[in-house]
Write an enzyme that holds these catalytic residues in place. Structure first.
Site, PDB file in Angstrom:
ATOM      1  NE  ARG A 103     110.860   4.103  -2.673  1.00 27.02           N
ATOM      2  CZ  ARG A 103     112.131   4.222  -3.081  1.00 27.02           C
ATOM      3  NH1 ARG A 103     112.498   3.715  -4.229  1.00 27.02           N
ATOM      4  NH2 ARG A 103     112.999   4.825  -2.317  1.00 27.02           N
ATOM      5  CE  LYS A 125     114.229   9.096   4.444  1.00 26.23           C
ATOM      6  NZ  LYS A 125     113.979   9.300   2.992  1.00 26.23           N
ATOM      7  NE  ARG A 166     108.744   4.863   4.468  1.00 26.43           N
ATOM      8  CZ  ARG A 166     110.060   4.779   4.268  1.00 26.43           C
ATOM      9  NH1 ARG A 166     110.860   4.572   5.269  1.00 26.43           N
ATOM     10  NH2 ARG A 166     110.545   4.928   3.074  1.00 26.43           N
ATOM     11  NE  ARG A 190     116.544   1.229  -2.168  1.00 28.73           N
ATOM     12  CZ  ARG A 190     116.175   2.155  -1.295  1.00 28.73           C
ATOM     13  NH1 ARG A 190     117.081   2.772  -0.562  1.00 28.73           N
ATOM     14  NH2 ARG A 190     114.917   2.462  -1.128  1.00 28.73           N
ATOM     15  NE  ARG A 240     118.797   4.919  -3.662  1.00 30.32           N
ATOM     16  CZ  ARG A 240     117.889   5.315  -2.782  1.00 30.32           C
ATOM     17  NH1 ARG A 240     118.255   5.934  -1.680  1.00 30.32           N
ATOM     18  NH2 ARG A 240     116.605   5.099  -3.014  1.00 30.32           N
TER      19      ARG A 240
HETATM   20  P1  AP5 Z   1     119.824   8.730  -0.103  1.00 30.25           P
HETATM   21  O1  AP5 Z   1     120.657   9.333   0.982  1.00 30.25           O
HETATM   22  O2  AP5 Z   1     120.018   7.295  -0.417  1.00 30.25           O
HETATM   23  O3  AP5 Z   1     118.268   9.103   0.107  1.00 30.25           O
HETATM   24  P2  AP5 Z   1     117.193   8.624   1.172  1.00 30.25           P
HETATM   25  O4  AP5 Z   1     116.483   9.838   1.662  1.00 30.25           O
HETATM   26  O5  AP5 Z   1     117.831   7.744   2.200  1.00 30.25           O
HETATM   27  O6  AP5 Z   1     116.215   7.848   0.191  1.00 30.25           O
HETATM   28  P3  AP5 Z   1     115.571   6.402   0.225  1.00 30.25           P
HETATM   29  O7  AP5 Z   1     115.032   6.186  -1.174  1.00 30.25           O
HETATM   30  O8  AP5 Z   1     116.519   5.369   0.732  1.00 30.25           O
HETATM   31  O9  AP5 Z   1     114.419   6.609   1.200  1.00 30.25           O
HETATM   32  P4  AP5 Z   1     113.158   5.801   1.326  1.00 30.25           P
HETATM   33  O10 AP5 Z   1     112.626   6.424   2.547  1.00 30.25           O
HETATM   34  O11 AP5 Z   1     112.239   5.776   0.175  1.00 30.25           O
HETATM   35  O12 AP5 Z   1     113.663   4.275   1.340  1.00 30.25           O
HETATM   36  P5  AP5 Z   1     113.842   3.228   2.510  1.00 30.25           P
HETATM   37  O13 AP5 Z   1     115.047   2.455   2.201  1.00 30.25           O
HETATM   38  O14 AP5 Z   1     113.690   3.867   3.848  1.00 30.25           O
HETATM   39  O15 AP5 Z   1     120.078   9.599  -1.436  1.00 30.25           O
HETATM   40  C1  AP5 Z   1     119.440   9.267  -2.655  1.00 30.25           C
HETATM   41  C2  AP5 Z   1     120.430   9.496  -3.821  1.00 30.25           C
HETATM   42  O16 AP5 Z   1     120.704  10.883  -3.921  1.00 30.25           O
HETATM   43  C3  AP5 Z   1     121.782   8.790  -3.638  1.00 30.25           C
HETATM   44  O17 AP5 Z   1     122.235   8.323  -4.864  1.00 30.25           O
HETATM   45  C4  AP5 Z   1     122.709   9.901  -3.110  1.00 30.25           C
HETATM   46  O18 AP5 Z   1     124.063   9.703  -3.486  1.00 30.25           O
HETATM   47  C5  AP5 Z   1     122.113  11.140  -3.773  1.00 30.25           C
HETATM   48  N1  AP5 Z   1     122.248  12.334  -2.936  1.00 30.25           N
HETATM   49  C6  AP5 Z   1     122.179  12.416  -1.570  1.00 30.25           C
HETATM   50  N2  AP5 Z   1     122.355  13.692  -1.168  1.00 30.25           N
HETATM   51  C7  AP5 Z   1     122.514  14.424  -2.309  1.00 30.25           C
HETATM   52  C8  AP5 Z   1     122.722  15.811  -2.560  1.00 30.25           C
HETATM   53  N3  AP5 Z   1     122.792  16.709  -1.560  1.00 30.25           N
HETATM   54  N4  AP5 Z   1     122.826  16.207  -3.846  1.00 30.25           N
HETATM   55  C9  AP5 Z   1     122.756  15.331  -4.880  1.00 30.25           C
HETATM   56  N5  AP5 Z   1     122.566  13.999  -4.696  1.00 30.25           N
HETATM   57  C10 AP5 Z   1     122.444  13.560  -3.424  1.00 30.25           C
HETATM   58  O19 AP5 Z   1     112.533   2.315   2.316  1.00 30.25           O
HETATM   59  C11 AP5 Z   1     112.396   1.411   1.255  1.00 30.25           C
HETATM   60  C12 AP5 Z   1     111.080   0.628   1.402  1.00 30.25           C
HETATM   61  O20 AP5 Z   1     111.083  -0.116   2.638  1.00 30.25           O
HETATM   62  C13 AP5 Z   1     109.793   1.470   1.482  1.00 30.25           C
HETATM   63  O21 AP5 Z   1     109.311   1.823   0.210  1.00 30.25           O
HETATM   64  C14 AP5 Z   1     108.851   0.495   2.229  1.00 30.25           C
HETATM   65  O22 AP5 Z   1     108.379  -0.486   1.377  1.00 30.25           O
HETATM   66  C15 AP5 Z   1     109.780  -0.156   3.240  1.00 30.25           C
HETATM   67  N6  AP5 Z   1     109.829   0.576   4.517  1.00 30.25           N
HETATM   68  C16 AP5 Z   1     110.903   1.249   5.034  1.00 30.25           C
HETATM   69  N7  AP5 Z   1     110.594   1.786   6.227  1.00 30.25           N
HETATM   70  C17 AP5 Z   1     109.300   1.453   6.486  1.00 30.25           C
HETATM   71  C18 AP5 Z   1     108.402   1.748   7.545  1.00 30.25           C
HETATM   72  N8  AP5 Z   1     108.772   2.493   8.597  1.00 30.25           N
HETATM   73  N9  AP5 Z   1     107.148   1.261   7.480  1.00 30.25           N
HETATM   74  C19 AP5 Z   1     106.750   0.499   6.429  1.00 30.25           C
HETATM   75  N10 AP5 Z   1     107.549   0.196   5.383  1.00 30.25           N
HETATM   76  C20 AP5 Z   1     108.809   0.667   5.409  1.00 30.25           C
END
Ligand code: AP5
Length: 222
Positions: free
Chosen positions: A172, A13, A88, A161, A127
């Site tokens: 997660r 994403k 979420r 991270r 990552r």
């Molecule tokens: P990346 O693009 O970084 O993936 P992502 O989908 O953004 O994954 P996240 O882990 O950041 O999502 P998340 O939803 O768990 O975390 P968030 O930060 O929102 O890609 C991942 C890896 O794959 C990278 O290394 C990239 O290079 C590689 N990649 C990408 N595309 C690729 C491809 N096509 N092929 C191969 N490799 C590829 O949330 C973190 C924490 O914050 C949560 O756990 C929670 O505690 C809190 N939080 C966030 N939002 C909320 C909310 N709305 N409510 C409550 N708590 C929240």
């Protein structure tokens, strides 16, 4: 354009939202990035958020709802936005509906990035991110290595991270399946959902996203 991305942790994403934000010149609002900034800055919200993020749990809804209300009401979002990581769960989705109704900026489309479970763990644990706030680049040790495998192009040393460790990733993913995945159906019922195959090469997926966002051409006969 007012776009929301859905997808499990590691679906890509953040990667695709960045590409799209540059292309469409609209801000990318990532809940994770906003929370990590708050943690880095040592704010009250940051301290509270950290205690949940360290366990892979969701941060309480009011924190996120207030955070996004402020952003969505700002000038920055007057010409559109790309939402990543919020909402979420159902309560957040309903709160978002209300906020967007108040500012008369409904979502145009919800893009669900679909990636098979077995790929997610490798994507997340490999990552590496740039700690520089202005840069914030995201790499992968195998799929998108930095030029020297250690440092970002901007020169900063890459980090992992703290919530990208295997045990936390499992939690997660469990929470995603329990609380966030039901939103796929929620937005499908509103006829906003488009599914994108997120298993492939980054630029091919981006091309697919752009194609999905392009209105169908008017047939010659019309
Ligand atoms: P990346 O693009 O970084 O993936 P992502 O989908 O953004 O994954 P996240 O882990 O950041 O999502 P998340 O939803 O768990 O975390 P968030 O930060 O929102 O890609 C991942 C890896 O794959 C990278 O290394 C990239 O290079 C590689 N990649 C990408 N595309 C690729 C491809 N096509 N092929 C191969 N490799 C590829 O949330 C973190 C924490 O914050 C949560 O756990 C929670 O505690 C809190 N939080 C966030 N939002 C909320 C909310 N709305 N409510 C409550 N708590 C929240």
């Amino acid at each position: 354009m007012r776009i929301l991305f859905l997808g499990p942790p590691g679906a890509g994403k953040g990667t695709q939202c960045k590409n799209l934000s540059e292309k469409l010149k609209v801000p990318h609002l990532s809940s994770g990035d906003l929370l990590r900034d708050a943690v880095k800055n040592g704010t009250e919200v940051g301290r509270l958020a950290k205690s949940y993020m360290d366990k892979g749990e969701l941060v309480p809804d009011p924190v996120l709802i207030d955070m996004f209300r402020e952003r969505l009401n700002s000038k920055e979002c007057a010409n559109g936005f790309i939402l990543d990581g919020f909402p979420r769960n159902l309560a957040q989705a309903q709160a978002l509906d209300k906020m967007l109704e108040e500012i008369k900026q409904p979502l145009i489309v919800v893009l669900n990035l679909q990636v098979p479970d077995h790929l997610l763990m490798a994507r997340i644990t490999g990552r590496r991110t740039c700690p520089d706030k202005q840069c914030n680049a995201v790499y992968h040790i195998n799929f998108k290595p930095s030029p020297d495998g250690k440092n970002c192009e901007c020169g900063a040393e890459l980090v992992q991270r703290s919530d990208d460790k295997e045990e936390l990733v499992k939690e997660r993913l469990r929470i995603y399946n329990e609380q966030t995945a039901p939103l796929i159906d929620y937005y499908d019922k509103k006829l906003l959902l488009r599914t994108i195959d997120g298993d492939g090469e980054e630029q091919a997926i981006f091309a697919d996203i752009l194609h999905t966002l392009t209105p169908p051409a008017v047939p010659d006969s019309v």
